[in-house]
Write a protein that holds these residues in place. Structure first.
Motif, PDB file in Angstrom:
ATOM      1  N   VAL A 103      19.432  24.583  18.535  1.00 34.86           N
ATOM      2  CA  VAL A 103      19.850  23.661  16.678  1.00 34.86           C
ATOM      3  C   VAL A 103      21.138  23.568  17.122  1.00 34.86           C
ATOM      4  O   VAL A 103      22.103  22.483  16.724  1.00 34.86           O
ATOM      5  N   LYS A 115      22.392  21.050  18.989  1.00 33.72           N
ATOM      6  CA  LYS A 115      22.187  18.870  17.638  1.00 33.72           C
ATOM      7  C   LYS A 115      22.358  19.284  16.297  1.00 33.72           C
ATOM      8  O   LYS A 115      22.997  17.974  16.152  1.00 33.72           O
ATOM      9  N   VAL A 116      22.679  20.245  16.183  1.00 33.47           N
ATOM     10  CA  VAL A 116      23.095  20.350  15.085  1.00 33.47           C
ATOM     11  C   VAL A 116      23.678  20.622  14.093  1.00 33.47           C
ATOM     12  O   VAL A 116      25.168  19.803  13.816  1.00 33.47           O
ATOM     13  N   THR A 142      27.505  18.981  15.059  1.00 34.79           N
ATOM     14  CA  THR A 142      27.520  18.049  14.772  1.00 34.79           C
ATOM     15  C   THR A 142      28.147  17.509  13.860  1.00 34.79           C
ATOM     16  O   THR A 142      28.802  17.167  13.206  1.00 34.79           O
ATOM     17  N   TYR A 143      27.896  19.218  12.843  1.00 34.16           N
ATOM     18  CA  TYR A 143      28.532  19.757  11.706  1.00 34.16           C
ATOM     19  C   TYR A 143      29.943  19.484  11.393  1.00 34.16           C
ATOM     20  O   TYR A 143      30.715  19.197  10.928  1.00 34.16           O
ATOM     21  N   ALA A 171      14.968  24.308  11.408  1.00 36.34           N
ATOM     22  CA  ALA A 171      16.178  23.323  11.623  1.00 36.34           C
ATOM     23  C   ALA A 171      15.639  22.720  12.840  1.00 36.34           C
ATOM     24  O   ALA A 171      16.157  21.376  13.409  1.00 36.34           O
ATOM     25  N   ILE A 202      15.400  19.112  11.590  1.00 27.84           N
ATOM     26  CA  ILE A 202      16.389  18.314  11.729  1.00 27.84           C
ATOM     27  C   ILE A 202      17.208  18.070  12.849  1.00 27.84           C
ATOM     28  O   ILE A 202      17.833  16.835  13.175  1.00 27.84           O
ATOM     29  N   ALA A 203      16.503  18.811  13.699  1.00 29.02           N
ATOM     30  CA  ALA A 203      17.784  18.612  15.987  1.00 29.02           C
ATOM     31  C   ALA A 203      16.307  17.195  15.635  1.00 29.02           C
ATOM     32  O   ALA A 203      16.549  17.164  17.326  1.00 29.02           O
TER      33      ALA A 203
END
Length: 214
Positions: free
Chosen positions: A115, A118-119, A122-123, A175, A178-179
């Protein structure tokens, strides 16, 4: 004195604690830490949480950090109210501890870094290492195959009653979707178990962000 929770309202670990506070019907004040301004690295914050990570609690002057430790403290202190989350029978408690160890070693060890790559990266505008993500998810896939076998014989990871060990999976388990991963829904017993956790009112109260209840 009302318990005070300090953290990032959308962070995985802060929502883990928020879930347990809701399960145990514990009113709390919430104090948002602005990580964009580096408040979690400020001297005042580091006095309470020397690693500069969220969350921590202030319970009438008692400071505690690390989300799982906080959850255990809440579940123990408020054992007589809300959902029983730590069994007291020695054998049931041992099975709970076994399940808690499974979550940390066989789930979080793979889900959390996947996570993050991948998440969270990115943020932060950082590049994702897709090969690394796939390695983590492949390992997690193998672990969840074992989960599915365990959960074919019982309702929850530690037996037939929900415990902290189950709830600990919620932040990173959700999460994963989301990934772009379907690992929490592509096996029947894992899906049944995880759906039951996601639908609990405690998670629904914090799934988007943590808000004070006091």
């Amino acid at each position: 004195m009302v318990l005070k929770l300090y953290g990032f309202s959308v962070s995985t670990c802060t929502r883990r604690v928020g879930t347990v506070l809701h399960e145990k019907h514990v009113p709390f004040e919430f104090y948002e830490i602005d990580h964009t301004k580096g408040e979690h690295k400020s001297p005042a914050f580091l006095e309470k949480q020397p690693f500069g990570q969220a969350p921590y609690i202030d319970d009438d002057g008692f400071i505690l950090y690390e989300s799982r430790a906080i959850c255990r403290y809440i579940a123990t202190k408020y054992a007589s109210q809300g959902t029983p989350l730590i069994p007291t029978d020695p054998k049931a408690n041992a099975l709970f501890e076994q399940a808690a160890s499974i979550e940390l070693s066989n789930f979080d060890a793979y889900a959390a870094p996947a996570v993050y790559e991948k998440v969270f990266k990115t943020y932060q505008g950082l590049p994702t290492d897709e090969a690394l993500v796939q390695r983590y998810l492949t390992s997690l896939d193998q672990k969840l195959e074992v989960y599915d076998k365990i959960l074919s014989k019982q309702e929850y990871l530690g037996g037939n009653e929900v415990t902290l060990a189950d709830l600990f999976h919620l932040p990173y388990g959700t999460a994963l979707a989301i990934a772009g991963s379907d690992l929490m829904t592509n096996r029947p017993n894992v899906k049944r178990w995880f759906d039951s956790l996601v639908n609990r009112p405690s998670w629904q109260a914090v799934k988007d962000n943590v808000k004070a209840t006091a």
